[in-house]
Design a protein around this motif. Sequence first.
Motif, PDB file in Angstrom:
ATOM      1  N   GLU A  50      -5.596   7.456  -8.868  1.00  0.00           N
ATOM      2  CA  GLU A  50      -6.255   8.454  -8.254  1.00  0.00           C
ATOM      3  C   GLU A  50      -7.736   8.496  -8.671  1.00  0.00           C
ATOM      4  O   GLU A  50      -8.059   8.993  -9.690  1.00  0.00           O
ATOM      5  N   ALA A  61       0.855  -1.093   0.108  1.00  0.00           N
ATOM      6  CA  ALA A  61       0.042   0.103   0.042  1.00  0.00           C
ATOM      7  C   ALA A  61       0.905   1.197  -0.027  1.00  0.00           C
ATOM      8  O   ALA A  61       0.421   2.215  -0.643  1.00  0.00           O
ATOM      9  N   LYS A  62       1.924   1.243   0.903  1.00  0.00           N
ATOM     10  CA  LYS A  62       2.875   2.451   0.740  1.00  0.00           C
ATOM     11  C   LYS A  62       3.548   2.820  -0.642  1.00  0.00           C
ATOM     12  O   LYS A  62       3.591   3.807  -1.161  1.00  0.00           O
ATOM     13  N   TYR A 122       2.061   1.992  -3.448  1.00  0.00           N
ATOM     14  CA  TYR A 122       1.052   2.531  -4.566  1.00  0.00           C
ATOM     15  C   TYR A 122       0.387   3.926  -3.991  1.00  0.00           C
ATOM     16  O   TYR A 122       0.109   4.696  -4.725  1.00  0.00           O
ATOM     17  N   GLU A 123       0.602   4.208  -2.598  1.00  0.00           N
ATOM     18  CA  GLU A 123       0.361   5.620  -2.127  1.00  0.00           C
ATOM     19  C   GLU A 123       1.166   6.622  -2.967  1.00  0.00           C
ATOM     20  O   GLU A 123       0.525   7.681  -3.090  1.00  0.00           O
ATOM     21  N   ASN A 124       2.399   6.308  -3.029  1.00  0.00           N
ATOM     22  CA  ASN A 124       3.476   7.299  -3.603  1.00  0.00           C
ATOM     23  C   ASN A 124       3.565   7.323  -5.032  1.00  0.00           C
ATOM     24  O   ASN A 124       4.460   8.048  -5.788  1.00  0.00           O
ATOM     25  N   THR A 142      -9.186   2.976   1.407  1.00  0.00           N
ATOM     26  CA  THR A 142      -8.812   3.060   2.429  1.00  0.00           C
ATOM     27  C   THR A 142      -9.040   4.497   3.204  1.00  0.00           C
ATOM     28  O   THR A 142      -8.556   5.500   2.751  1.00  0.00           O
ATOM     29  N   LYS A 196      -7.136   6.991  -2.976  1.00  0.00           N
ATOM     30  CA  LYS A 196      -6.118   6.209  -3.862  1.00  0.00           C
ATOM     31  C   LYS A 196      -6.318   4.770  -3.809  1.00  0.00           C
ATOM     32  O   LYS A 196      -6.594   4.364  -2.762  1.00  0.00           O
ATOM     33  N   LEU A 207      -4.950   1.357  -3.385  1.00  0.00           N
ATOM     34  CA  LEU A 207      -3.866   0.884  -2.744  1.00  0.00           C
ATOM     35  C   LEU A 207      -3.663  -0.623  -2.842  1.00  0.00           C
ATOM     36  O   LEU A 207      -2.580  -1.452  -2.801  1.00  0.00           O
TER      37      LEU A 207
END
Length: 496
Positions: free
Chosen positions: A109, A35-36, A38-40, A132, A154, A156
């Motif tokens: 997004e 998830a981290k 794809y978050e960025n 999320t 987003k 994720l």
Amino acid sequence: MRTQFNFTQKSKLVAVVFLLAFGVFSCAKKDDKDAKYYENIKVEGQQTAELTAPPFVPKPVGDRAAMKLVVNMEIKEQEGEMVDGVKYTYWTFGGSVPGSFIRTRVGDEVEFHLKNHPDNKMPHNIDLHAVTGPGGGATSSLVAPGHEKVFNFKTLNPGLYVYHCATAPVGMHIANGMYGLILVEPEGGLPPVDKEYYVMQGDFYTKGAYGEPGNQPFDMNKAIKEQPDYVVFNGSVGALTGDKSLTAKRGETVRIYMGNGGPNLVSSFHAIGEIFDKVHIEGGDLINTNVQTTLIPAGGAAIVEFKVDVPGTFILVDHSIFRAFNKGALGMLKVEGDDNKKVYSGTIQEGIYLPEGGTIQNMPKVNGTSKPTVAKTVAQQISSGKELYGRTCFACHQGEGQGVPNAFPPLAKSDYLNADADRAVNAILHGLSGEITVNGKKYNNVMTSQNLTDEEVADVITYVYNSWGNNKTVVSPAKVKALRAKPTPKVKDIHE
């Protein structure tokens, strides 16, 4: 030699250690894309999401980059038909039950525009299980009639996720049809297949019993007791049968995005005559193979894939089987193509086996007072009879009255039926066994007597006589009552 042997062994050991280390490193690299990661991930470009009504899905994502995806979803409260003659006011996302299919990829997004049509009466929101954030978006999307709410999220986690309305009372909003699916594809997209379809199960609760005509309101008491009158695919009885059946050709691979809106029941999803080659369990990464029936919880989903190796009509059901044949959870996949005798031969021998000595079995009788008969027009009889046919006759005599070759005779253009309406009614009332000839072909099987009221017998036989090229005979409840009052005909008399 000893030194060389040790050197070789050490070399192999080093190689194994290197491969293990590389494997662990590779897995670690893969696991880094969580998830981290794809978050960025940065999005490239923007487009408006293609939304589709069931059973269709938007085109695959493929290997496109993550982007900004604008979703425009309109809520509509509108009257539809649950089954012939039964109206129901559905609450919908996008004008269909289930709601519009949303297709994204991980890292997108999503800019979500939720619009509540000004003619609606209720406020609504949306909880997407792919989100999320608080309420899956529900806390940011409560929207009154004539208004619009916008929020961003987003994606994720790849997978197939349910979305639904989460406005109080939540169960009522879901029970009225406010659910759908959102697919978050992995990087690079899902493997291509020949056909993709969108199917979703739901249970509905009405004031009237199954098939009771008119506009039926939602029944909260039945919903709390988890006693649905209808359990259906894609919002209504017959939504995936007849001309609305799913289709494929022999040799094609079919992927079904299968969801369960609930609000209460778990689905035991099964395709009669097929085996799921792959099942993405609960819509996630874990894939099971060679699956006969897969459980889909309320508020859950699964992706099933299978190759169709032989032609024919394959029946999709909730294998809690009375739901399929008595409450509507039944669909069809019609596969065209040449026979494949290596896989399935069809009937190669026919004989007669009646261990009960040809005794006609009876459906169990239900005690209680009968409902008063209400005079109907012929059109009303046909409409009611069509619904009854789907529940009581469909499995043996099929959707177009074609019967099952060498087993159950056709009702379409049937010389046997058209010659004698009394005989046809008696077969329903008292059952039928032994050899008969229909349209020049001999059949020898057992038909059970049916536990139907006089009105129901009149309606279903009138529907049959007014369908598929038959002679348009109209049978009244009074005629059925008179025949029922007579002594049970002997088998010989029934056949003549």
